[in-house]
Design a protein around this motif. Structure first.
Motif, PDB file in Angstrom:
ATOM      1  N   GLY A 127       0.805  -1.211   0.000  1.00 26.15           N
ATOM      2  CA  GLY A 127       0.000   0.000   0.000  1.00 26.15           C
ATOM      3  C   GLY A 127       0.835   1.257   0.000  1.00 26.15           C
ATOM      4  O   GLY A 127       0.540   2.220  -0.726  1.00 26.15           O
ATOM      5  N   VAL A 128       1.901   1.262   0.795  1.00 24.40           N
ATOM      6  CA  VAL A 128       2.782   2.428   0.874  1.00 24.40           C
ATOM      7  C   VAL A 128       3.464   2.697  -0.465  1.00 24.40           C
ATOM      8  O   VAL A 128       3.661   3.860  -0.850  1.00 24.40           O
ATOM      9  N   ASN A 129       3.799   1.636  -1.193  1.00 24.47           N
ATOM     10  CA  ASN A 129       4.602   1.770  -2.412  1.00 24.47           C
ATOM     11  C   ASN A 129       3.797   1.662  -3.704  1.00 24.47           C
ATOM     12  O   ASN A 129       4.375   1.542  -4.785  1.00 24.47           O
ATOM     13  N   GLY A 130       2.482   1.705  -3.592  1.00 23.64           N
ATOM     14  CA  GLY A 130       1.660   1.716  -4.788  1.00 23.64           C
ATOM     15  C   GLY A 130       1.658   0.420  -5.561  1.00 23.64           C
ATOM     16  O   GLY A 130       1.519   0.414  -6.786  1.00 23.64           O
ATOM     17  N   VAL A 131       1.814  -0.697  -4.864  1.00 21.22           N
ATOM     18  CA  VAL A 131       1.788  -2.021  -5.496  1.00 21.22           C
ATOM     19  C   VAL A 131       0.396  -2.613  -5.297  1.00 21.22           C
ATOM     20  O   VAL A 131      -0.071  -2.755  -4.160  1.00 21.22           O
ATOM     21  N   ARG A 132      -0.262  -2.976  -6.389  1.00 22.21           N
ATOM     22  CA  ARG A 132      -1.610  -3.531  -6.294  1.00 22.21           C
ATOM     23  C   ARG A 132      -1.568  -4.971  -5.790  1.00 22.21           C
ATOM     24  O   ARG A 132      -0.693  -5.748  -6.180  1.00 22.21           O
ATOM     25  N   LEU A 133      -2.515  -5.321  -4.950  1.00 27.06           N
ATOM     26  CA  LEU A 133      -2.684  -6.693  -4.494  1.00 27.06           C
ATOM     27  C   LEU A 133      -3.852  -7.322  -5.238  1.00 27.06           C
ATOM     28  O   LEU A 133      -4.838  -6.658  -5.537  1.00 27.06           O
ATOM     29  N   GLY A 134      -3.722  -8.606  -5.555  1.00 25.57           N
ATOM     30  CA  GLY A 134      -4.797  -9.293  -6.252  1.00 25.57           C
ATOM     31  C   GLY A 134      -4.280 -10.443  -7.082  1.00 25.57           C
ATOM     32  O   GLY A 134      -3.097 -10.806  -7.006  1.00 25.57           O
ATOM     33  N   GLN A 135      -5.144 -10.993  -7.899  1.00 27.70           N
ATOM     34  CA  GLN A 135      -4.829 -12.199  -8.663  1.00 27.70           C
ATOM     35  C   GLN A 135      -4.545 -11.930 -10.137  1.00 27.70           C
ATOM     36  O   GLN A 135      -4.166 -12.843 -10.863  1.00 27.70           O
ATOM     37  N   ARG A 136      -4.722 -10.712 -10.586  1.00 29.57           N
ATOM     38  CA  ARG A 136      -4.568 -10.411 -11.999  1.00 29.57           C
ATOM     39  C   ARG A 136      -3.109 -10.114 -12.360  1.00 29.57           C
ATOM     40  O   ARG A 136      -2.302  -9.813 -11.479  1.00 29.57           O
ATOM     41  N   PRO A 137      -2.769 -10.152 -13.645  1.00 30.31           N
ATOM     42  CA  PRO A 137      -1.424  -9.733 -14.057  1.00 30.31           C
ATOM     43  C   PRO A 137      -1.155  -8.298 -13.599  1.00 30.31           C
ATOM     44  O   PRO A 137      -2.045  -7.437 -13.676  1.00 30.31           O
TER      45      PRO A 137
END
Length: 302
Positions: free
Chosen positions: A199-209
């Motif tokens: 969250g701090v570094n703008g990285v998305r979480l999830g299952q997609r590419p």
């Protein structure tokens, strides 16, 4: 403002580096302490110090667990001391200077440093999981990832086994932004830390590419890991013994021609680790030595 507590013990450089790789049972405390190691005498491998910071006064069992991390100080009496909260916040960041490796710049909120133009910035705080970038194994992995990208390697499916803070997974996702990405750790605290850092570094979480899937798992024994196999990039910054023990398992989830980055091993252990993976059909493609540590890049033969 509430106070915190601190334990300090002398240690050697070797003990300090072992602590940074494996916190042992300390990582299972709720909440775990913040552990910081630093040089007491510059360039003297025998004169280092371990500082452990707690939210409340540690009991005798916790003090004993901290002492167990430093065998050279087992006979030394130690007593927790109270420190003001603002001092703890400052001290917990001590020694974590900004670090630039290839196209990556790793920093804390307290000291952002001066990143070079075009660098990908990652803010990783000192805390409850290994992998801030300052340890030679982590910085060596960042360098190896940067070099791998420069070779023109294509990565569509990657996994970071033993992710710690998530930093190496984040870096790989920056290099191959359309890839499926997975990060796992045996320690649920590390996965919580990784989610927070994402969250701090703008990285998305999830299952997609382009998003990062997270799982608490020992080795590869998890449905989320096996379902996504085979992987064309496997990152494992753990320890030499489990790397050797898990060689067959890691090979089983790797794609033909896939890349494997191994770290957490001393230079004296590199030959044994490489040999274990050669038996599984890998060849050594590159090696980076950082201080006493080695980082190996191996390729699975087609």
């Amino acid at each position: 403002m509430s106070d915190s507590w601190k334990l300090s013990l002398p240690c050697t450089r070797a003990e300090a580096e072992a602590i940074e790789v494996d916190m042992g049972e300390i990582a299972m405390l709720k909440p775990p302490p913040v552990l910081m190691t630093s040089e007491e005498v510059s360039d003297d491998p025998e004169r280092w110090r371990l500082d452990a910071y707690f939210d409340s006064k540690p009991d005798s069992a916790t003090v004993a667990a901290i002492k167990a991390l430093v065998p050279s100080a087992r006979r030394r009496a130690v007593r927790a001391e109270r420190v003001a909260e603002q001092d703890w916040l400052t001290l917990s960041q001590a020694g974590l200077k900004p670090l630039t490796v290839g196209r990556f710049h790793v920093h804390t909120a307290a000291d952002p440093g001066t990143p070079p133009p075009g660098a990908r910035l990652f803010r990783i705080e000192a805390g409850l999981a290994f992998g801030t970038g300052q340890h030679e194994t982590t910085s060596g992995c960042l360098a190896m990832l940067d070099r791998l990208k420069r070779t023109g390697a294509r990565v569509e499916n990657l996994i970071d086994l033993g992710t710690g803070t998530g930093l190496l997974a984040f870096a790989a996702m920056h290099l191959w932004p359309r890839a499926y990405a997975t990060a796992t750790d045996i320690d649920p605290v590390a996965i919580d830390v990784t989610a927070e850092n994402a969250g701090v570094n703008g990285v998305r979480l999830g299952q997609r590419p382009g998003s990062l899937a997270l799982a608490v798992a020992p080795g590869i024994v998890h449905e989320a890991i096996l379902r996504r196999a085979p992987y064309d990039l496997v990152i494992a910054n753990i320890l030499a013994a489990p790397l050797i023990e898990l060689a067959e398992d890691f090979a089983s989830i790797a794609a033909s021609g896939g890349q494997l980055i191994l770290a957490g091993l001393l230079k004296t252990q590199a030959a044994a680790v490489a040999r274990a993976y050669r038996r599984q059909g890998y060849r050594l493609a590159a090696r980076i030595d950082q201080g006493d540590w080695a980082i190996l890049r191996m390729v699975k033969r087609r």
